[in-house]
Design a protein around this motif. Structure first.
Motif, PDB file in Angstrom:
ATOM      1  N   LEU A   6       0.826  -1.208   0.000  1.00 34.56           N
ATOM      2  CA  LEU A   6       0.000   0.000   0.000  1.00 34.56           C
ATOM      3  C   LEU A   6       0.863   1.262   0.000  1.00 34.56           C
ATOM      4  O   LEU A   6       0.555   2.238  -0.693  1.00 34.56           O
ATOM      5  CB  LEU A   6      -0.918  -0.006   1.227  1.00 34.56           C
ATOM      6  CG  LEU A   6      -2.082  -0.990   1.216  1.00 34.56           C
ATOM      7  CD1 LEU A   6      -2.794  -0.989   2.562  1.00 34.56           C
ATOM      8  CD2 LEU A   6      -3.073  -0.648   0.107  1.00 34.56           C
ATOM      9  N   HIS A  10       0.826   4.093  -2.811  1.00 41.04           N
ATOM     10  CA  HIS A  10       0.570   5.472  -2.399  1.00 41.04           C
ATOM     11  C   HIS A  10       1.683   6.396  -2.896  1.00 41.04           C
ATOM     12  O   HIS A  10       1.427   7.483  -3.432  1.00 41.04           O
ATOM     13  CB  HIS A  10       0.488   5.519  -0.865  1.00 41.04           C
ATOM     14  CG  HIS A  10       0.152   6.865  -0.317  1.00 41.04           C
ATOM     15  ND1 HIS A  10      -1.134   7.315  -0.164  1.00 41.04           N
ATOM     16  CD2 HIS A  10       0.954   7.885   0.123  1.00 41.04           C
ATOM     17  CE1 HIS A  10      -1.124   8.536   0.344  1.00 41.04           C
ATOM     18  NE2 HIS A  10       0.134   8.912   0.531  1.00 41.04           N
ATOM     19  N   ARG A  11       2.911   5.937  -2.731  1.00 42.89           N
ATOM     20  CA  ARG A  11       4.082   6.746  -3.100  1.00 42.89           C
ATOM     21  C   ARG A  11       4.147   6.966  -4.607  1.00 42.89           C
ATOM     22  O   ARG A  11       4.324   8.099  -5.076  1.00 42.89           O
ATOM     23  CB  ARG A  11       5.338   6.043  -2.593  1.00 42.89           C
ATOM     24  CG  ARG A  11       6.642   6.786  -2.859  1.00 42.89           C
ATOM     25  CD  ARG A  11       7.786   5.938  -2.333  1.00 42.89           C
ATOM     26  NE  ARG A  11       7.630   5.684  -0.893  1.00 42.89           N
ATOM     27  CZ  ARG A  11       8.126   4.605  -0.292  1.00 42.89           C
ATOM     28  NH1 ARG A  11       8.770   3.687  -0.976  1.00 42.89           N
ATOM     29  NH2 ARG A  11       7.964   4.466   1.008  1.00 42.89           N
ATOM     30  N   THR A  13       1.783   6.578  -6.946  1.00 40.00           N
ATOM     31  CA  THR A  13       0.645   7.345  -7.465  1.00 40.00           C
ATOM     32  C   THR A  13       0.873   8.832  -7.243  1.00 40.00           C
ATOM     33  O   THR A  13       0.592   9.658  -8.114  1.00 40.00           O
ATOM     34  CB  THR A  13      -0.659   6.901  -6.773  1.00 40.00           C
ATOM     35  OG1 THR A  13      -0.842   5.495  -6.949  1.00 40.00           O
ATOM     36  CG2 THR A  13      -1.857   7.635  -7.357  1.00 40.00           C
ATOM     37  N   SER A  14       1.407   9.174  -6.076  1.00 42.67           N
ATOM     38  CA  SER A  14       1.713  10.584  -5.772  1.00 42.67           C
ATOM     39  C   SER A  14       2.751  11.135  -6.739  1.00 42.67           C
ATOM     40  O   SER A  14       2.624  12.260  -7.235  1.00 42.67           O
ATOM     41  CB  SER A  14       2.226  10.717  -4.335  1.00 42.67           C
ATOM     42  OG  SER A  14       1.289  10.250  -3.409  1.00 42.67           O
ATOM     43  N   LEU A 132      -5.366   7.946  -3.515  1.00 40.92           N
ATOM     44  CA  LEU A 132      -4.351   8.233  -2.495  1.00 40.92           C
ATOM     45  C   LEU A 132      -4.970   8.304  -1.104  1.00 40.92           C
ATOM     46  O   LEU A 132      -4.427   7.754  -0.138  1.00 40.92           O
ATOM     47  CB  LEU A 132      -3.649   9.555  -2.817  1.00 40.92           C
ATOM     48  CG  LEU A 132      -2.683   9.548  -4.000  1.00 40.92           C
ATOM     49  CD1 LEU A 132      -2.241  10.968  -4.329  1.00 40.92           C
ATOM     50  CD2 LEU A 132      -1.476   8.685  -3.708  1.00 40.92           C
ATOM     51  N   ILE A 135      -6.081   4.786   0.047  1.00 39.68           N
ATOM     52  CA  ILE A 135      -4.925   3.995   0.485  1.00 39.68           C
ATOM     53  C   ILE A 135      -4.490   4.427   1.882  1.00 39.68           C
ATOM     54  O   ILE A 135      -4.177   3.595   2.741  1.00 39.68           O
ATOM     55  CB  ILE A 135      -3.760   4.141  -0.514  1.00 39.68           C
ATOM     56  CG1 ILE A 135      -4.124   3.493  -1.849  1.00 39.68           C
ATOM     57  CG2 ILE A 135      -2.481   3.511   0.046  1.00 39.68           C
ATOM     58  CD1 ILE A 135      -3.115   3.759  -2.938  1.00 39.68           C
ATOM     59  N   GLY A 136      -4.475   5.738   2.110  1.00 43.98           N
ATOM     60  CA  GLY A 136      -4.096   6.243   3.427  1.00 43.98           C
ATOM     61  C   GLY A 136      -5.005   5.711   4.520  1.00 43.98           C
ATOM     62  O   GLY A 136      -4.538   5.355   5.618  1.00 43.98           O
ATOM     63  N   LYS A 153       1.270  12.606   8.259  1.00 39.01           N
ATOM     64  CA  LYS A 153       0.177  11.671   8.528  1.00 39.01           C
ATOM     65  C   LYS A 153      -0.899  12.315   9.405  1.00 39.01           C
ATOM     66  O   LYS A 153      -2.095  12.117   9.178  1.00 39.01           O
ATOM     67  CB  LYS A 153       0.730  10.420   9.199  1.00 39.01           C
ATOM     68  CG  LYS A 153       1.708   9.643   8.325  1.00 39.01           C
ATOM     69  CD  LYS A 153       2.375   8.522   9.110  1.00 39.01           C
ATOM     70  CE  LYS A 153       3.421   7.815   8.259  1.00 39.01           C
ATOM     71  NZ  LYS A 153       4.133   6.759   9.030  1.00 39.01           N
TER      72      LYS A 153
END
Length: 305
Positions: A6, A10-11, A13-14, A132, A135-136, A153
């Motif tokens: 995940l 997340h990383r 996609t960002s 994003l 996922i978070g 976070k």
């Protein structure tokens, strides 16, 4: 799902959508102040129905304008669909100087809705933003620490409802979801000057922002009690259109100062999250030693001869 997987999703996609997301969020921040600026309306006595219709007839004697747009901050009006100059509402003459604030808001809106001229790029980036955030959430509650990662976070979790509302309402707008019930009012063709006179009978035109043809329907948008309401013209007169809640929430036009402030906060947090996320990844990459350096044995200095 594995948190490591995940985190990678997340990383990356960002990183892939970093630039388009930055452009969309920054222009969204600019547009967040528009309700607060426009909601105040024009100064008292600046505009009434007679003056407004007179200006339309003066600058569009053939009656070919498709609509009008009023910028309260610069006190200027534009006639849509005709080759007429911006009109200074204070003097009634052609504006001597451009309205910097209005031009900035217009550029921001065009960029926000059609990034590089491509609406699909905005939709794809908005979907990526939603992914994003999802996922978070799936990664679970964070451990809050006094570090850049901890603040990253924490900011995401404490403002999560606002953050999620922004892309979700944008997607509703993109796919035509209004959550309004009932059939729309009957359509009617009407001259621009007649539309002004009709709307002025029951509303203060000093708070009018637009009269234009939208989807084959002549519409008017006007601020009332801090909310930007939409009206249409029917054989029965001026009729209020059902509230488009995704648009109201996304644009911050449901309570000018309150909704505008919340949108500013949302945009600032999104910018901070995007920048800190990319910086955390960059810092991690810079700190890594190359594989050759890690596998090599200790360096022994040669004896001096």
């Amino acid at each position: 799902m594995n948190n490591v997987l995940l985190l990678k999703l997340h990383r990356w996609t960002s990183l892939v959508f970093a630039l388009p997301l930055l452009a969309i969020i920054v222009t969204g921040l600019i547009l967040s102040v528009e309700p607060m600026l426009q909601g105040r309306g024009l100064p008292a006595g600046t505009l009434d129905a007679a003056r407004l219709t007179g200006l339309i007839e003066r600058y569009d004697p053939q009656g070919q304008a498709r609509g009008l747009a009023i910028n309260a901050t610069g006190q200027q009006m534009r006639l849509l669909g005709v080759n007429a100059p911006p009109i200074d509402l204070a003097t009634g003459e052609a504006a001597a100087a451009s309205d910097a604030t209005g031009d900035l808001l217009l550029w921001a809106r065009r960029t926000h809705e059609r990034l590089l001229g491509y609406e699909w790029l905005v939709i794809a980036s908005t979907i990526a933003m939603t992914v994003l955030m999802t996922i978070g959430v799936l990664m679970g509650l964070p451990r809050l620490r006094n570090s850049l990662a901890g603040w990253h976070k924490g900011a995401a979790w404490f403002t999560l409802p606002l953050l999620l509302l922004s892309p979700l309402t944008a997607l509703c707008m993109a796919f035509g979801l209004t959550f309004s019930s009932g059939p729309p009012p009957a359509r009617m063709t009407i001259k621009l000057t007649d539309a002004v006179q009709q709307i002025a009978q029951s509303h203060d035109v000093s708070h009018l922002t637009m009269i234009a043809n939208r989807g084959g329907r002549m519409m008017a948008r006007i601020y009332e009690d801090g909310e930007l309401r939409a009206y249409t013209f029917t054989p029965d007169g001026v009729t209020a259109l059902p509230r488009n809640w995704p648009r109201l929430l996304h644009e911050g036009n449901w309570s000018t100062w309150l909704s505008g402030t919340l949108n500013v906060i949302t945009s600032v947090v999104l910018i901070v999250l995007l920048i800190t996320g990319v910086w955390l990844w960059t810092r991690r990459k810079l700190r890594r030693r190359p594989p050759s350096a890690r596998s090599a044995g200790p360096v022994v200095a040669a004896p001096l001869s």
